[in-house]
Every structure is written in structure tokens, then in C-alpha cells.
Design a protein around this motif. Structure first.
Motif, mmCIF file in Angstrom:
data_model
loop_
_atom_site.group_PDB
_atom_site.id
_atom_site.type_symbol
_atom_site.label_atom_id
_atom_site.label_comp_id
_atom_site.label_asym_id
_atom_site.label_seq_id
_atom_site.Cartn_x
_atom_site.Cartn_y
_atom_site.Cartn_z
ATOM 1 N N HIS A 163 0.826 -1.211 0.000
ATOM 2 C CA HIS A 163 0.000 0.000 0.000
ATOM 3 C C HIS A 163 0.862 1.264 0.000
ATOM 4 N N ASP A 164 1.869 1.306 0.874
ATOM 5 C CA ASP A 164 2.705 2.509 0.994
ATOM 6 C C ASP A 164 3.440 2.834 -0.305
ATOM 7 N N LEU A 165 4.016 1.824 -0.938
ATOM 8 C CA LEU A 165 4.766 2.065 -2.169
ATOM 9 C C LEU A 165 3.834 2.467 -3.309
ATOM 10 N N GLU A 166 2.718 1.784 -3.438
ATOM 11 C CA GLU A 166 1.765 2.122 -4.508
ATOM 12 C C GLU A 166 1.255 3.548 -4.341
ATOM 13 N N SER A 167 0.848 3.905 -3.128
ATOM 14 C CA SER A 167 0.348 5.263 -2.875
ATOM 15 C C SER A 167 1.438 6.303 -3.108
ATOM 16 N N GLY A 168 2.642 6.016 -2.632
ATOM 17 C CA GLY A 168 3.748 6.946 -2.822
ATOM 18 C C GLY A 168 4.062 7.182 -4.287
ATOM 19 N N LEU A 169 4.078 6.129 -5.076
ATOM 20 C CA LEU A 169 4.367 6.283 -6.507
ATOM 21 C C LEU A 169 3.262 7.052 -7.225
ATOM 22 N N GLN A 170 2.017 6.818 -6.849
ATOM 23 C CA GLN A 170 0.923 7.571 -7.472
ATOM 24 C C GLN A 170 1.005 9.050 -7.084
ATOM 25 N N ASN A 171 1.368 9.322 -5.828
ATOM 26 C CA ASN A 171 1.561 10.721 -5.397
ATOM 27 C C ASN A 171 2.722 11.361 -6.140
ATOM 28 N N LEU A 172 3.822 10.619 -6.320
ATOM 29 C CA LEU A 172 4.978 11.127 -7.055
ATOM 30 C C LEU A 172 4.583 11.460 -8.480
ATOM 31 N N LYS A 173 3.835 10.587 -9.118
ATOM 32 C CA LYS A 173 3.375 10.806 -10.494
ATOM 33 C C LYS A 173 2.572 12.112 -10.586
ATOM 34 N N LYS A 174 1.598 12.271 -9.685
ATOM 35 C CA LYS A 174 0.767 13.485 -9.687
ATOM 36 C C LYS A 174 1.613 14.728 -9.471
ATOM 37 N N LEU A 175 2.522 14.672 -8.510
ATOM 38 C CA LEU A 175 3.356 15.822 -8.180
ATOM 39 C C LEU A 175 4.262 16.217 -9.347
ATOM 40 N N VAL A 176 4.990 15.262 -9.885
ATOM 41 C CA VAL A 176 5.928 15.556 -10.977
ATOM 42 C C VAL A 176 5.177 16.043 -12.203
ATOM 43 N N GLU A 177 4.101 15.367 -12.567
ATOM 44 C CA GLU A 177 3.361 15.752 -13.770
ATOM 45 C C GLU A 177 2.694 17.112 -13.613
ATOM 46 N N SER A 178 2.171 17.416 -12.422
ATOM 47 C CA SER A 178 1.539 18.730 -12.229
ATOM 48 C C SER A 178 2.583 19.838 -12.259
ATOM 49 N N GLU A 179 3.736 19.613 -11.653
ATOM 50 C CA GLU A 179 4.777 20.643 -11.684
ATOM 51 C C GLU A 179 5.383 20.766 -13.079
ATOM 52 N N GLN A 180 5.424 19.678 -13.825
ATOM 53 C CA GLN A 180 5.888 19.706 -15.213
ATOM 54 C C GLN A 180 4.934 20.558 -16.047
ATOM 55 N N LYS A 181 3.623 20.393 -15.809
ATOM 56 C CA LYS A 181 2.625 21.161 -16.546
ATOM 57 C C LYS A 181 2.749 22.645 -16.236
ATOM 58 N N VAL A 182 2.970 22.984 -14.966
ATOM 59 C CA VAL A 182 3.131 24.389 -14.582
ATOM 60 C C VAL A 182 4.337 24.986 -15.307
ATOM 61 N N LYS A 183 5.442 24.252 -15.375
ATOM 62 C CA LYS A 183 6.635 24.745 -16.078
ATOM 63 C C LYS A 183 6.350 24.957 -17.561
ATOM 64 N N GLN A 184 5.630 24.029 -18.166
ATOM 65 C CA GLN A 184 5.306 24.149 -19.590
ATOM 66 C C GLN A 184 4.387 25.339 -19.836
ATOM 67 N N ASP A 185 3.395 25.533 -18.979
ATOM 68 C CA ASP A 185 2.474 26.664 -19.116
ATOM 69 C C ASP A 185 3.216 27.990 -18.939
ATOM 70 N N THR A 186 4.161 28.025 -18.003
ATOM 71 C CA THR A 186 4.949 29.232 -17.769
ATOM 72 C C THR A 186 5.793 29.564 -19.005
ATOM 73 N N LEU A 187 6.397 28.531 -19.588
ATOM 74 C CA LEU A 187 7.184 28.741 -20.810
ATOM 75 C C LEU A 187 6.321 29.259 -21.955
ATOM 76 N N LYS A 188 5.117 28.724 -22.083
ATOM 77 C CA LYS A 188 4.209 29.175 -23.135
ATOM 78 C C LYS A 188 3.861 30.646 -22.938
ATOM 79 N N GLN A 189 3.642 31.058 -21.678
ATOM 80 C CA GLN A 189 3.312 32.443 -21.365
ATOM 81 C C GLN A 189 4.495 33.361 -21.695
ATOM 82 N N GLU A 190 5.710 32.911 -21.422
ATOM 83 C CA GLU A 190 6.886 33.725 -21.682
ATOM 84 C C GLU A 190 7.141 33.886 -23.161
ATOM 85 N N VAL A 191 6.799 32.889 -23.960
ATOM 86 C CA VAL A 191 7.000 32.942 -25.415
ATOM 87 C C VAL A 191 6.030 33.948 -26.044
ATOM 88 N N LYS A 192 4.821 34.043 -25.480
ATOM 89 C CA LYS A 192 3.824 34.978 -26.017
ATOM 90 C C LYS A 192 4.259 36.363 -25.770
#
Length: 192
Positions: A163-192
Motif C-alpha cells: 500500500h505505501d509504495l503504490e500510494s507513494g508512486l501515485q503521489n509522485l506521479k501526480k506531483l511531478v506531472e503537475s509541476e511539469q505542466k506548470v513549467k510548460q504553461d509558464t514557458l508558453k506564457q513567456e514565449v507569447k
């Protein structure tokens, strides 16, 4: 045979059976969980290598134990990084990163229950170049001594770690992907 003596014999037989079965239980445990994260391996490695990020994605945090106190060692990143914790639910423990390689992941050792339990851990990262994803395999394992009661505990460790490893990996996935999206959105805003 008197009634109290029958009860005593019955308890002795049950205890003996418990001990005998314990000797035949596995003397080690090992749990591995895997997740695919939509991010480059370098982004994922950053979270694995920095112990100060672990409370953000592992289940070992104050959301699950409000009394948890975490103290980091002199280093909190890379080989030699360490942390200690104390909490009513989580108990006392410590962790140290033993090896850390940006292209492979991290290996750590964890001591639980005031150093009575030693657990080895590894978080291996594998870049999937075609899909721009990173595969993370998280393995925790340990050896149990010859004490049959500890071997019963090994059965519980498998369930808890699963349970701990599965939950931790799913949390890691959400965290990394959400912060990756924020970085991509920020880059898009800077290009405009």
C-alpha cells in the motif's frame, strides 16, 4: 486430568503450533511497485534524490501522522543524505541514501522501530525515450531473523509496504506531472 490442566495443555499446544509454523514462514520480504511518469527522468530523479521532497509524495508524512517530526542530516540530497523521524503512528526511524545516480536512481537503507528493523530500498528510474516517460520501480526488502514471531511480522510488512509504495508512486506521479505542466504553461506564457 483436571480442567485447569487441560486448559494449560491446550494453550501450550497452540503456542507450540504457532512457533513451529513461524519457522516455516519466509525469512525475508520484498515488495516492488512500478509507475510510468510523463516526465523526463531528470525531473523524476530530482524528487527521489532530495529527502526534503519525500514528505510531499510518500505516505510517510504529517497527513498520516500529525505528530510526525522530521529532522534532516547535514546533507538532504544525494549519497550520504539522511533523515530521522519520530511520531506516534510512524514510530521512530531513520533513513540514509547509500547510492545516488542521476541516470539510475537511488538506493537507501531505512531503520524502523528504534533500529530493530532494517529495510533496504531502491528507486530505479528508466527513461522511455519513445514515449517521453520515465518508469520508476520502487523496491523495499529486508531479512527477518530466526525468531518465528518476526517472520509473522514479515507477512504484515508485505501488505503494509504494498500500500505505501503504490500510494507513494501515485503521489509522485501526480506531483511531478503537475509541476511539469506548470513549467510548460509558464514557458508558453513567456514565449507569447
Amino acid at each position: 486430568m483436571s480442567f485447569p490442566l487441560k486448559i494449560l495443555v491446550g494453550i501450550s499446544v497452540l503456542f507450540s503450533l504457532f512457533m513451529i509454523v513461524g519457522f516455516f514462514l519466509p525469512s525475508n520480504y520484498k515488495v516492488t511497485k512500478t509507475v510510468m511518469i510523463n516526465a523526463e527522468h531528470g525531473e523524476v530523479y530530482t524528487y527521489l534524490n532530495d529527502l526534503e521532497t519525500w514528505p510531499r509524495w510518500t505516505v510517510w508524512n504529517t497527513e498520516n501522522d500529525e505528530t510526525l517530526e522530521i529532522k534532516y542530516g547535514v546533507k538532504s540530497k544525494g549519497e550520504g543524505a539522511s533523515m530521522r523521524w519520530k511520531g506516534e503512528e510512524m514510530g521512530n526511524g531513520r533513513l540514509q541514501i547509500k547510492e545516488s545516480y542521476p541516470l539510475e536512481g537511488v538506493k537507501f537503507v531505512m531503520f524502523l522501530q528504534d533500529d530493530r528493523i532494517l529495510m533496504n530500498g531502491e528507486m530505479r528510474i528508466t527513461p522511455e525515450m519513445e514515449t517521453q516517460q520515465t518508469k520508476v520501480d520502487w523496491t523495499c526488502s529486508g531479512k527477518l531473523d530466526h525468531n518465528p514471531a518476526r517472520r509473522y511480522m514479515g507477512l504484515m510488512m508485505n501488505r503494509m509496504l504494498d500500500h505505501d509504495l503504490e500510494s507513494g508512486l501515485q503521489n509522485l506521479k501526480k506531483l511531478v506531472e503537475s509541476e511539469q505542466k506548470v513549467k510548460q504553461d509558464t514557458l508558453k506564457q513567456e514565449v507569447k
